[in-house]
Design an enzyme around this catalytic site. Structure first.
Site, PDB file in Angstrom:
ATOM      1  N   LYS A  80      41.159  29.438  37.792  1.00  0.00           N
ATOM      2  CA  LYS A  80      40.544  28.996  39.051  1.00  0.00           C
ATOM      3  C   LYS A  80      40.679  27.486  39.225  1.00  0.00           C
ATOM      4  CE  LYS A  80      36.542  30.936  39.735  1.00  0.00           C
ATOM      5  NZ  LYS A  80      35.083  31.236  39.734  1.00  0.00           N
ATOM      6  N   ASN A 101      22.631  33.385  45.435  1.00  0.00           N
ATOM      7  CA  ASN A 101      23.228  32.134  45.916  1.00  0.00           C
ATOM      8  C   ASN A 101      24.567  32.368  46.619  1.00  0.00           C
ATOM      9  OD1 ASN A 101      25.311  29.813  45.057  1.00  0.00           O
ATOM     10  ND2 ASN A 101      23.348  28.921  45.652  1.00  0.00           N
ATOM     11  N   SER A 153      31.475  21.254  42.503  1.00  0.00           N
ATOM     12  CA  SER A 153      31.104  20.738  41.176  1.00  0.00           C
ATOM     13  C   SER A 153      32.008  19.564  40.824  1.00  0.00           C
ATOM     14  CB  SER A 153      31.253  21.818  40.108  1.00  0.00           C
ATOM     15  OG  SER A 153      30.089  22.599  40.028  1.00  0.00           O
ATOM     16  N   THR A 163      29.773  27.900  47.310  1.00  0.00           N
ATOM     17  CA  THR A 163      30.520  29.108  46.928  1.00  0.00           C
ATOM     18  C   THR A 163      30.565  30.068  48.123  1.00  0.00           C
ATOM     19  OG1 THR A 163      29.619  28.804  44.705  1.00  0.00           O
ATOM     20  CG2 THR A 163      30.823  30.842  45.119  1.00  0.00           C
ATOM     21  N   LYS A 211      33.227  28.917  29.813  1.00  0.00           N
ATOM     22  CA  LYS A 211      32.073  29.647  30.337  1.00  0.00           C
ATOM     23  C   LYS A 211      31.048  29.798  29.235  1.00  0.00           C
ATOM     24  CE  LYS A 211      31.142  31.903  34.250  1.00  0.00           C
ATOM     25  NZ  LYS A 211      31.790  31.622  35.544  1.00  0.00           N
ATOM     26  N   LYS A 239      35.604  23.486  32.039  1.00  0.00           N
ATOM     27  CA  LYS A 239      34.634  23.492  33.148  1.00  0.00           C
ATOM     28  C   LYS A 239      34.315  24.921  33.523  1.00  0.00           C
ATOM     29  CE  LYS A 239      32.367  21.584  36.639  1.00  0.00           C
ATOM     30  NZ  LYS A 239      31.168  22.323  36.173  1.00  0.00           N
TER      31      LYS A 239
HETATM   32  N1  GLU Z   1      29.958  29.607  37.966  1.00  0.00           N
HETATM   33  C1  GLU Z   1      30.815  29.204  39.027  1.00  0.00           C
HETATM   34  C2  GLU Z   1      32.151  29.910  38.946  1.00  0.00           C
HETATM   35  O1  GLU Z   1      32.253  30.978  38.408  1.00  0.00           O
HETATM   36  C3  GLU Z   1      30.942  27.712  39.173  1.00  0.00           C
HETATM   37  C4  GLU Z   1      31.309  26.938  37.961  1.00  0.00           C
HETATM   38  C5  GLU Z   1      31.177  25.440  38.140  1.00  0.00           C
HETATM   39  O2  GLU Z   1      30.677  24.975  39.149  1.00  0.00           O
HETATM   40  O3  GLU Z   1      31.577  24.766  37.192  1.00  0.00           O
HETATM   41  O4  GLU Z   1      33.125  29.468  39.491  1.00  0.00           O
END
Ligand code: GLU
Length: 421
Positions: free
Chosen positions: A95, A222, A352, A191, A107, A71
Site C-alpha cells: 500500500k 471510522n 498519516s 480513510t 503492522k 509504517k
Molecule cells: N491502519 C491503516 C491501514 O491499514 C492505516 C495505517 C497508518 O495510518 O499508518 O492502512
C-alpha cells in the site's frame, strides 16, 4: 483461518506471486516479500481493576523497509493471529509503495477486546505496548498508527509514553493522534474519504458518474461511517449500513446523522429505526441489489460461499482483505470491479504520512491544504493503477493484481539499487 477457503495470508501471497510473474520480476522478489524481515512478540502485564495481573500478548510485524521506515497500524482484537498480522503487514508494504510514500510496511496487534477493558486498563495496556516496543520503533524506524479497535486517544497515550522514555517530545513516532497533540484533523475521516474518491473515479468509468448510485456499507466505524458520509456528499445513495451488531436497509436511503446518533447511544446501528427501514444481517447486506458495495469491517467476508450471490458491480474495499482470492476469481469472471484495499483504503496512511511530515518539521498545513494533497496523491495512484490494468489486460488481470504490480515495481527497484537483489 477460514472455513470458506483461502486464508487472508494465502490470498495475499497468491496475488503477490502472480503479480511478480505478471510484471516479469525475478522470483527472488517473492522469496523476500513473502516473509517479514522481523517479527516482535511482546507480553504485557496489566494490573486489572480487580487487583489481579493479566498478561496480554501482542505483536509488531516489520515486513519490509526497502522504501523507508516500517509504517502501519496497530489492531486491538480478541482473535488476532500472527498469520493475519503478517498478511496485514505485507499489504502495508504494498500500500505504501503503491501510493508513492517513503515507507516500508508493518503492522501490530494485541489479542484483546478493548470494549471489555476499563479506560484505565486500556491506558495501561497501550502504554505497556509502547514501552515494550520502544527500542524497535521511532520516527525513522517504524511508525505505528490506529487500525481496528484503536483510536487517536490510544495514540496519544502511546506517544506520551514513548516521549517519556526518549526524554523529549517525539511527535513523529505515531500518527493519527488527536489534533491538539500534533495530529492532523483530516486523518479522522481520511480513510473513508479515500474510499469515496476511489468509488467516484471508478463510477465515472463504469457509469459516467456516481450520482444516484446505490451503496451498501458493511462496518459503521471510522472507515465505514466516513465512507458513507463522503459517498453521500458526492451524490450516491447509501441504502444499507451495518456493524458487528447487525444492519439496516432502506431503499430510499439512510439518514447517516440519525443512524450515527443511535450507534453512539446504543452501541450498534442495528437499533436505528425509521419509516421504510428494516433490519438485515451482515450476510444479507453483502447480497443486496445495490450498485456499489463497501466492505469496511474485517477480512474474508466475501468468500467463495457467497461470491455468486453478490449483485453489486463495484466493490470498494474499505477493510483490509475483505475478499478472498477464490471469491475474487469468481467476481472477476462476472465482470465485477473490485477496488483493492491497498488502493481504496489508502487515504488513512496517506494522511498519516502528511501528519508525519508536519511532525518532523513542526509546521502544520490547514485542513484544506491537507485534503487537497490527499486527493492529489489518491488521483495519481488511481490513474497509474488504471493505466497499468489496461496495459496488462482487464480480461485476465484483476485491478488488485495491477495495483500489486505497480507497488512491487517500486519495491523491486529500491531493493535493486540498494544491492539487496
Ligand atoms: N491502519 C491503516 C491501514 O491499514 C492505516 C495505517 C497508518 O495510518 O499508518 O492502512
Amino acid at each position: 483461518m477460514s472455513v470458506m477457503g483461502t486464508t487472508f495470508l494465502e490470498s495475499v501471497l497468491q496475488t503477490l506471486k502472480r503479480s511478480i510473474e505478471l510484471g516479469g520480476y525475478p522470483q527472488e522478489v517473492y522469496e523476500i516479500l513473502s516473509r517479514p524481515q522481523r517479527i516482535i512478540t511482546v507480553n504485557i502485564p496489566v494490573r486489572m481493576d480487580n487487583g489481579k495481573i493479566q498478561v496480554f500478548t501482542g505483536y509488531r510485524v516489520q515486513h519490509n523497509n526497502a522504501l523507508g521506515p516500517y509504517k502501519g497500524g496497530i489492531r486491538f482484537h480478541p482473535e488476532v493471529m500472527l498469520d493475519e498480522v503478517i498478511a496485514l503487514a505485507t499489504v502495508m508494504t504494498l500500500k505504501n509503495a503503491l501510493n508513492g510514500l517513503p515507507y516500508g510496511g508493518g503492522k501490530g496487534a494485541i489479542a484483546v477486546d478493548p470494549k471489555k477493558l476499563s479506560r484505565r486498563e486500556l491506558e495501561e495496556l497501550s502504554r505497556g505496548y509502547a514501552r515494550a516496543l520502544a527500542p524497535f520503533i521511532g520516527p525513522e524506524t517504524d511508525i505505528p498508527a490506529p487500525d481496528v479497535g484503536t483510536n487517536p486517544q490510544i495514540m496519544a497515550w502511546m506517544v506520551d509514553e514513548y516521549s517519556k522514555i526518549a526524554g523529549r517530545n517525539v511527535p513523529g513516532v505515531f500518527t493519527a493522534k488527536p489534533a491538539v497533540l500534533w495530529g492532523n484533523p483530516v486523518r479522522e475521516y481520511s480513510t473513508g474519504f479515500g474510499v469515496a474518491v476511489w468509488a467516484r473515479e471508478a463510477a465515472k468509468k463504469l457509469w459516467g458518474g456516481i450520482e444516484g448510485k446505490t451503496v451498501a456499507v458493511q462496518g459503521f466505524g471510522n472507515v465505514g461511517y466516513w465512507a458513507a458520509y463522503w459517498l453521500t456528499k458526492m451524490g450516491a445513495r447509501v441504502v444499507a449500513v451495518s456493524d458487528i451488531g447487525g444492519g439496516v436497509y432502506n431503499p430510499n436511503g439512510i439518514d447517516l446523522t440519525a443512524a450515527k446518533a443511535v450507534t453512539d447511544k446504543t452501541g450498534t446501528v442495528a437499533n436505528y429505526d425509521s419509516t421504510g427501514t428494516r433490519k438485515i444481517t451482515n450476510e444479507e447486506l453483502l447480497e443486496l441489489p445495490v450498485d456499489i458495495l463497501v466492505p469496511a469491517a474485517v477480512e474474508n467476508v466475501i468468500h467463495r460461499g457467497n461470491a455468486n450471490n453478490i449483485k453489486a458491480k463495484l466493490i470498494v474495499e474499505g477493510a483490509n482483505g475483505p475478499t478472498t482470492a477464490d471469491a475474487e476469481e469468481i467476481l472477476h469472471k462476472k465482470g465485477v470491479w473490485i477496488l483493492p484495499d491497498l488502493a481504496a483504503n489508502a487515504g488513512g496512511v496517506v494522511v498519516s504520512y502528511l501528519e508525519w511530515v508536519e511532525n518532523l518539521q513542526w509546521y502544520f498545513w490547514t485542513e484544506e491544504e491537507t485534503r487537497n494533497r490527499l486527493e492529489a496523491i489518491l488521483m495519481n495512484t488511481f490513474n497509474r493503477v488504471m493505466t497499468r490494468w489496461n496495459k496488462l489486460g482487464p480480461a485476465n488481470v484483476t485491478i488488485r493484481e495491477a495495483a500489486y504490480v505497480e507497488a512491487v515495481d517500486r519495491i523491486y527497484n529500491a531493493m535493486k539499487v540498494r544491492g539487496w537483489i
